[in-house]
Structure formats: structure tokens, C-alpha cells
Design a protein around this motif. Structure first.
Motif, PDB file in Angstrom:
ATOM      1  N   THR A   1       0.833  -1.207   0.000  1.00 50.87           N
ATOM      2  CA  THR A   1       0.000   0.000   0.000  1.00 50.87           C
ATOM      3  C   THR A   1       0.868   1.256   0.000  1.00 50.87           C
ATOM      4  O   THR A   1       0.621   2.195  -0.759  1.00 50.87           O
ATOM      5  CB  THR A   1      -0.937   0.007   1.217  1.00 50.87           C
TER       6      THR A   1
ATOM      7  N   ARG B   1       2.584   1.787  -3.410  1.00 47.01           N
ATOM      8  CA  ARG B   1       1.669   2.258  -4.465  1.00 47.01           C
ATOM      9  C   ARG B   1       1.414   3.752  -4.372  1.00 47.01           C
ATOM     10  O   ARG B   1       1.042   4.381  -5.353  1.00 47.01           O
ATOM     11  CB  ARG B   1       0.329   1.523  -4.358  1.00 47.01           C
TER      12      ARG B   1
ATOM     13  N   THR C   1       6.975  -6.006  -8.305  1.00 47.54           N
ATOM     14  CA  THR C   1       7.583  -4.778  -8.814  1.00 47.54           C
ATOM     15  C   THR C   1       9.000  -4.623  -8.283  1.00 47.54           C
ATOM     16  O   THR C   1       9.232  -4.730  -7.079  1.00 47.54           O
ATOM     17  CB  THR C   1       6.743  -3.550  -8.409  1.00 47.54           C
TER      18      THR C   1
END
Length: 90
Positions: A8, A11, A74
Motif C-alpha cells: 500500500t 503504491r 515490482t
């Protein structure tokens, strides 16, 4: 920090990295590891949120470390001050 919270946070903003002026790559020696394997625990900021990640030291100068790390699928790369990274035993 749990993985969900880290995802979270990541992002919300890219990791902060040192600037060219801070790195002084045209003035100091740079070492590049073509196959990074030196594990470190590093403090990284995503926006204003500091988090500790497990990373690989991919390059370094006398003052800074270029790290690579993954959060989920990622891959992230950034430069941090060398004092923000500790050797991480295998």
C-alpha cells in the motif's frame, strides 16, 4: 511491517532517491556489481513514509549505495546514503 502495508505504501509514491548533486558521480569512484549479491537492510522513503526493506547492493560510492529490491512483483531501484543500509547476513 507486514507485506500488505508495504504494498500500500509503495503504491502511494515512488521511492525517494539521491540527486545527481548528492551522488557526485563525476567526482567520486563508482563500483558496479554486475551480479548483485550483497544483501542489505535499507531504509527507504516512499513519499514521506520511511520503511525498512531487504535489498541487494548493486552499486556504491564512498557515501551512497544503489539498491535494488522487490515488493510483490515490482522491482525498485534507488540510491540511499550508505549509513541507511546495514549488511544483512544470508
Amino acid at each position: 511491517m507486514n507485506d500488505r502495508a508495504l504494498v500500500t505504501i509503495a503504491r502511494g509514491a515512488p521511492p525517494q532517491t539521491l540527486t545527481d548533486v548528492e551522488l557526485r558521480l563525476d567526482e567520486v569512484p563508482l563500483t558496479i556489481d554486475p551480479k548483485p549479491r550483497r544483501k542489505v537492510r535499507a531504509w527507504v522513503r516512499f513519499g514521506s513514509v520511511p520503511v525498512r526493506v531487504e535489498a541487494l547492493a548493486a552499486r556504491w560510492t564512498p557515501d551512497a549505495v544503489g539498491i535494488v529490491f522487490q515488493i510483490e512483483e515490482t522491482e525498485y531501484r534507488c540510491w540511499i546514503w550508505s549509513s541507511a543500509a546495514d549488511e544483512h547476513p544470508s
